[in-house]
Design a protein around this motif. Sequence first.
Motif, PDB file in Angstrom:
ATOM      1  N   THR A 749      78.235 -68.960 -94.535  1.00  0.00           N
ATOM      2  CA  THR A 749      77.269 -70.064 -94.472  1.00  0.00           C
ATOM      3  C   THR A 749      75.932 -69.572 -93.952  1.00  0.00           C
ATOM      4  O   THR A 749      74.864 -69.922 -94.488  1.00  0.00           O
ATOM      5  N   GLU A 750      75.976 -68.763 -92.893  1.00  0.00           N
ATOM      6  CA  GLU A 750      74.741 -68.214 -92.324  1.00  0.00           C
ATOM      7  C   GLU A 750      73.993 -67.369 -93.357  1.00  0.00           C
ATOM      8  O   GLU A 750      72.756 -67.452 -93.471  1.00  0.00           O
ATOM      9  N   CYS A 751      74.710 -66.571 -94.131  1.00  0.00           N
ATOM     10  CA  CYS A 751      74.082 -65.710 -95.135  1.00  0.00           C
ATOM     11  C   CYS A 751      73.450 -66.532 -96.266  1.00  0.00           C
ATOM     12  O   CYS A 751      72.362 -66.202 -96.759  1.00  0.00           O
ATOM     13  N   VAL A 752      74.137 -67.602 -96.678  1.00  0.00           N
ATOM     14  CA  VAL A 752      73.584 -68.455 -97.736  1.00  0.00           C
ATOM     15  C   VAL A 752      72.286 -69.094 -97.265  1.00  0.00           C
ATOM     16  O   VAL A 752      71.290 -69.140 -98.006  1.00  0.00           O
ATOM     17  N   GLU A 753      72.264 -69.590 -96.041  1.00  0.00           N
ATOM     18  CA  GLU A 753      71.045 -70.216 -95.507  1.00  0.00           C
ATOM     19  C   GLU A 753      69.913 -69.202 -95.413  1.00  0.00           C
ATOM     20  O   GLU A 753      68.767 -69.484 -95.784  1.00  0.00           O
ATOM     21  N   ALA A 754      70.227 -68.000 -94.920  1.00  0.00           N
ATOM     22  CA  ALA A 754      69.197 -66.968 -94.785  1.00  0.00           C
ATOM     23  C   ALA A 754      68.699 -66.508 -96.150  1.00  0.00           C
ATOM     24  O   ALA A 754      67.507 -66.240 -96.348  1.00  0.00           O
ATOM     25  N   GLY A 755      69.621 -66.421 -97.129  1.00  0.00           N
ATOM     26  CA  GLY A 755      69.239 -66.015 -98.479  1.00  0.00           C
ATOM     27  C   GLY A 755      68.329 -67.040 -99.143  1.00  0.00           C
ATOM     28  O   GLY A 755      67.345 -66.680 -99.807  1.00  0.00           O
ATOM     29  N   ASN A 756      68.627 -68.321 -98.957  1.00  0.00           N
ATOM     30  CA  ASN A 756      67.754 -69.372 -99.495  1.00  0.00           C
ATOM     31  C   ASN A 756      66.361 -69.287 -98.888  1.00  0.00           C
ATOM     32  O   ASN A 756      65.337 -69.435 -99.577  1.00  0.00           O
ATOM     33  N   ALA A 757      66.305 -69.047 -97.588  1.00  0.00           N
ATOM     34  CA  ALA A 757      65.007 -68.945 -96.916  1.00  0.00           C
ATOM     35  C   ALA A 757      64.221 -67.736 -97.413  1.00  0.00           C
ATOM     36  O   ALA A 757      63.007 -67.809 -97.619  1.00  0.00           O
ATOM     37  N   LEU A 758      64.919 -66.622 -97.607  1.00  0.00           N
ATOM     38  CA  LEU A 758      64.247 -65.403 -98.062  1.00  0.00           C
ATOM     39  C   LEU A 758      63.681 -65.561 -99.471  1.00  0.00           C
ATOM     40  O   LEU A 758      62.544 -65.160 -99.749  1.00  0.00           O
ATOM     41  N   LEU A 759      64.465 -66.160-100.371  1.00  0.00           N
ATOM     42  CA  LEU A 759      64.098 -66.215-101.792  1.00  0.00           C
ATOM     43  C   LEU A 759      63.435 -67.526-102.197  1.00  0.00           C
ATOM     44  O   LEU A 759      63.013 -67.690-103.346  1.00  0.00           O
ATOM     45  N   GLY A 760      63.353 -68.471-101.268  1.00  0.00           N
ATOM     46  CA  GLY A 760      62.754 -69.757-101.608  1.00  0.00           C
ATOM     47  C   GLY A 760      63.619 -70.594-102.514  1.00  0.00           C
ATOM     48  O   GLY A 760      63.113 -71.331-103.379  1.00  0.00           O
TER      49      GLY A 760
END
Length: 770
Positions: A749-760
């Motif tokens: 879950t943490e990785c998905v949230e961080a990935g969304n933030a990184l890639l917009g």
Amino acid sequence: MKYHTICAFYPVSWSVPLKSVEVELEVRAHVATVVSTLNYENKEDKPLEAVFVFPLPGDAAVCHFSAKIGQTEIVAEVKEKQKAREEYDDALSSGQQAFLLEESDQSPDIFSLSVGSLRPGESASIRLEYVTELAVQADEGLRFCLPAVLNPRYQPRGSEDVCIQVTSVPASLVPYSLSFSARVSSPRPVSKVESNCPLDALQYLNTEQTQATVKLAAGHKFDRDVELLIYYKDAHQPTAVVEVGQASAKPGTLMGDPVVMLSLYPEFPQAVMSSVASSGEFVFLLDRSGSMDARMNNSESHQTRIGSARVFIFVPLTHLPMGCYFNIYSFGSSHEHIFPKSVEYSQKTMEEALKKVEEMDANLGGTEILMPLKHIYSQPCIPSQPRQLFVFTDGEVGNTKEVINLVKKNSGSHRCFSFGIGEGASSALINGLAKEGGGHAQFITGTDRMQPKVMQSLRFALQPAVVDISVKWDLPKGVSVTALSPPITALFQGQRSLVYAQLTGKSLAAEGCVTVKYSLAGHPTQNQLHFSLKPAEDTGITVHRLGARSLIRSLEMEERERGGERDGEVKKKVVELSVQSGVSSAFTAFIAVNKGNGEAIQGPLVRRNVPTPSECFFPKLKLMWMLLPISTSFILRDMFRLSPFTLGPPMFQCNSISIEHKQPPRDPLLQLVSLQKASGCWVLDPALAAALGKTSEEVEKPKPALEVWATIVALIWLHGFKMDAQEEWELLAMKAVSWLRAQNAPCVTECVEAGNALLGCNMQKDALGL
């Protein structure tokens, strides 16, 4: 070393009696009728015989041939081939005009048209008609191809010394014009029509948009095959067309009885299709003959055939499931393999194979595909690992029928998926390999995005093999059925299968039913199609001709397998069926004789070979090449690597070719695919950041579990930015999800949230398959 097709290049100073070619295409649903008119004029002061060797689709049913001279039209008859040749020769020797059209003995996609003889100043129009089915592409478009390029076909050592004289010129110097128009009609709206050649705007003929016309833009050159991709709305559904017989034909014969054409699109149970096969032996066979150093087409912006073929190998190799086996073979005049025998797929073996593929070049000489195939078939199959063969070739093979016979002989041990690369790839070879090998054929030219086509074939290969296929007919009392198609040997999810059958007898009932039964991954399955027995209107005899063609091809294959045993009994059946249906075969030819007013043509007859467009290749030994006589100098192309030079006036003209090809910019999707490990994960490194369009610092900043984080951010990028190319990466995404699940990582879950933030992006876990 010998060629079955000898290619002599055409001297610019020669006169060419062929002035123009007019092609009219009519597409109804997924069947095409093609009418070609070839206009000849003799501008010389002596009578001419014009000989034109040209390509046609390998599965076409040639069904009409006629000639018009002045106001006189002569319609050709179908006769046994040797008799037709003798009649042609006799007519010319007695001063009459005659016209002969015949299929090559070696390959059904090459025809020879002889026009003899034209008086000085005389004109003639030759009308040639054929019907063919349109293949379904990966994006559900229907593909029509008008072959224009005819490249030399390599004849392996020890083969029959049979030659066809082909005269060629560079595509830019073809001395006759081409006009091409198409009319498309379908029960469903026509969405769009695309082409590899410039088209005028699509013109709809009705408000429902079920009829449309389109034509080539003015100024088209013969520098490539003309390809049309036709898209209908919701077109790919099971259908049946019943066509009445010819009123003049005897009831009980193929042309006198109704014929039905079934288009079947099997739907496999979702429970079976939800799991991709994790086993199999994947064997890749790559053409490395000299002709593979040509560009995909004449555009300078496109890479070479061998460069495209390396991508072909790369894409499926990176998508293979863990636990399978694989090997890579390559061939020219000799053949090589990367591993002594197929090895288990792992990160180590994948990297070793990719490194060797990257080093492969088009430096193995001629196109001898038979020996590597024999070597592959001699290797024992691996238990519980179904063999899947992928063949990548430009199709310049002379012994086409011998190769296809070998594949059919071994069809019980494998499935064969074939890819024709570049302009002029033999449709007879590519389609024949897939048909007899129970696989699927694809054609790739320079304008294609090749990944979807490769991935479609890979998805088919990963589907469980369908076995025990049977077709059961449920027809009213008084109606019997005779199959015109060979038994179905392969079925794929959503891919069309065509069945032709003759219906004999009459009934008052209005409906019939056909049931296709098969076993899929151990599960008995069936699909049914109910259809009306009422004949369709205005279909002419197109379905009859396609049904006759299907039966003729099956009988020809049987004749080759028997080797002419039993006094040529099967050959006699083919000739009889070909004459009855008016459809060409390997054993018949079209012959027309103009007896006219009985006045013989005076003077010696001069032969003129009409040139076809061809890729232009020359060996390194320029001086030797220029000193060779024209009859022999142009048969050596495949034995040499190419070198950049031009043969200029006065004898020849040719575009120069350079082997120093600039590599096109790396596709970001391919770049990301190349970074995935065999297990399905990605690792955090600068190359991954570059593929994602980010800096290393941006990607490394979140610092969760590194491989889990890298894999999830790659999945988010694919779902967020490449959904239009999903068919190209869905298999590797499945590998990635399987790997992630096996890690049982707490930070998803943490990785998905961080990935969304990184890639917009705003991707949810369930959308990613997590």
